[in-house]
Write a protein that holds these residues in place. Sequence first.
Motif, PDB file in Angstrom:
ATOM      1  N   LEU A   1      14.047 -30.170   1.137  1.00 22.10           N
ATOM      2  CA  LEU A   1      12.722 -29.581   1.278  1.00 22.10           C
ATOM      3  C   LEU A   1      12.565 -28.472   0.246  1.00 22.10           C
ATOM      4  O   LEU A   1      13.266 -27.458   0.296  1.00 22.10           O
TER       5      LEU A   1
ATOM      6  N   GLU B   1      10.418 -25.553  -1.527  1.00 28.86           N
ATOM      7  CA  GLU B   1       9.347 -24.623  -1.181  1.00 28.86           C
ATOM      8  C   GLU B   1       8.994 -23.707  -2.333  1.00 28.86           C
ATOM      9  O   GLU B   1       9.739 -23.576  -3.310  1.00 28.86           O
TER      10      GLU B   1
ATOM     11  N   HIS C   1       5.074 -22.931   4.043  1.00 26.76           N
ATOM     12  CA  HIS C   1       6.240 -23.748   3.718  1.00 26.76           C
ATOM     13  C   HIS C   1       7.378 -23.464   4.687  1.00 26.76           C
ATOM     14  O   HIS C   1       8.044 -24.378   5.174  1.00 26.76           O
ATOM     15  N   GLN C   2       7.609 -22.197   4.996  1.00 26.07           N
ATOM     16  CA  GLN C   2       8.681 -21.861   5.934  1.00 26.07           C
ATOM     17  C   GLN C   2       8.360 -22.340   7.353  1.00 26.07           C
ATOM     18  O   GLN C   2       9.261 -22.692   8.118  1.00 26.07           O
TER      19      GLN C   2
ATOM     20  N   HIS D   1       9.435 -25.796   7.446  1.00 20.42           N
ATOM     21  CA  HIS D   1      10.890 -25.832   7.622  1.00 20.42           C
ATOM     22  C   HIS D   1      11.238 -25.779   9.103  1.00 20.42           C
ATOM     23  O   HIS D   1      12.041 -26.579   9.597  1.00 20.42           O
TER      24      HIS D   1
ATOM     25  N   THR E   1      10.400 -28.938  10.953  1.00 18.14           N
ATOM     26  CA  THR E   1      11.323 -30.027  10.609  1.00 18.14           C
ATOM     27  C   THR E   1      12.652 -29.866  11.315  1.00 18.14           C
ATOM     28  O   THR E   1      13.178 -30.812  11.923  1.00 18.14           O
TER      29      THR E   1
ATOM     30  N   TYR F   1      12.743 -17.037   7.166  1.00 17.17           N
ATOM     31  CA  TYR F   1      13.700 -18.135   7.315  1.00 17.17           C
ATOM     32  C   TYR F   1      14.424 -18.135   8.663  1.00 17.17           C
ATOM     33  O   TYR F   1      14.990 -19.158   9.064  1.00 17.17           O
TER      34      TYR F   1
ATOM     35  N   ALA G   1      13.717 -21.113  11.346  1.00 15.48           N
ATOM     36  CA  ALA G   1      14.374 -22.402  11.086  1.00 15.48           C
ATOM     37  C   ALA G   1      15.869 -22.307  11.336  1.00 15.48           C
ATOM     38  O   ALA G   1      16.481 -23.201  11.940  1.00 15.48           O
TER      39      ALA G   1
ATOM     40  N   LEU H   1      17.116 -26.461   2.604  1.00 20.00           N
ATOM     41  CA  LEU H   1      15.966 -25.618   2.295  1.00 20.00           C
ATOM     42  C   LEU H   1      16.241 -24.919   0.972  1.00 20.00           C
ATOM     43  O   LEU H   1      17.248 -24.214   0.830  1.00 20.00           O
TER      44      LEU H   1
END
Length: 252
Positions: free
Chosen positions: A41, A43, A50-51, A54, A57, A109, A112, A202
């Motif tokens: 992925l 970003e 985008h995060q 993450h 996902t 982050y 995730a 990531l």
Amino acid sequence: MSLSLSLRRLAAVLVLPLAAAACASLPPPVAQALPADVLLLGEQHDVAAHQERHRETVAGLAAQGRLAALALEMAEVGRSTAGLQRDASEAAVREALRWNDEGWPWQAYGPAVMAAVRAGVPVLGANLPRKDMRGAMVDAGLDGRLPEAELAAQRQAIRDGHCGLLPQAQIAPMARIQIARDIAMARTLAQAARPGRTVVLLAGSGHVDEQLGVPRHLPSALRWRAIRWPADPGQPARDYCAQLREQMPPRR
């Protein structure tokens, strides 16, 4: 209670976890990319959307029991949460990963990362350790890890990414660091791969480029898919080059 009714109730109880897993939300591009041994992925680091993808996902794959590991550009090779329990505190997770909040804001982050930890899935540092960067800069052997055309493209990407502000003498060494980082990430992914499940990486968009980045260094036996999240149309355009000019010292 009749035997048939009891069996139906038992079946309902057994089906509920499967139904919950089946309904776990995955961003459409991810759902379309699966199955894969490795999912990359890419970003833009300052785009919150985008995060969030993450997190969706990681949480979705974990709920389905399909997440083998979460690998991060944001932590160095050798850092891992594998020794932690599912209920580990965020402070313990950050310590295990030697998290650098100045470079990588935890609020971006952390969701995730913690989704993987809570699912009992290891989170792995995948980036080249800082101590190895100087060696990579002078390792001309790294130039041969890309075909000539791709190496030229990687060097041009370094020029463009630094807005043409880098001295020419620094282009090749910086490209070697990028290649070494991609190799380190690819090795981490290959080591974490498990049959029937997916390792997620990531990383910045450039690292998942199919021609120049991590995919170039993955073993051919692994099925991989790369997704580069599009720019967020709701986010105002930023002049990154102006910011970089302010940060970089003047040439002499």
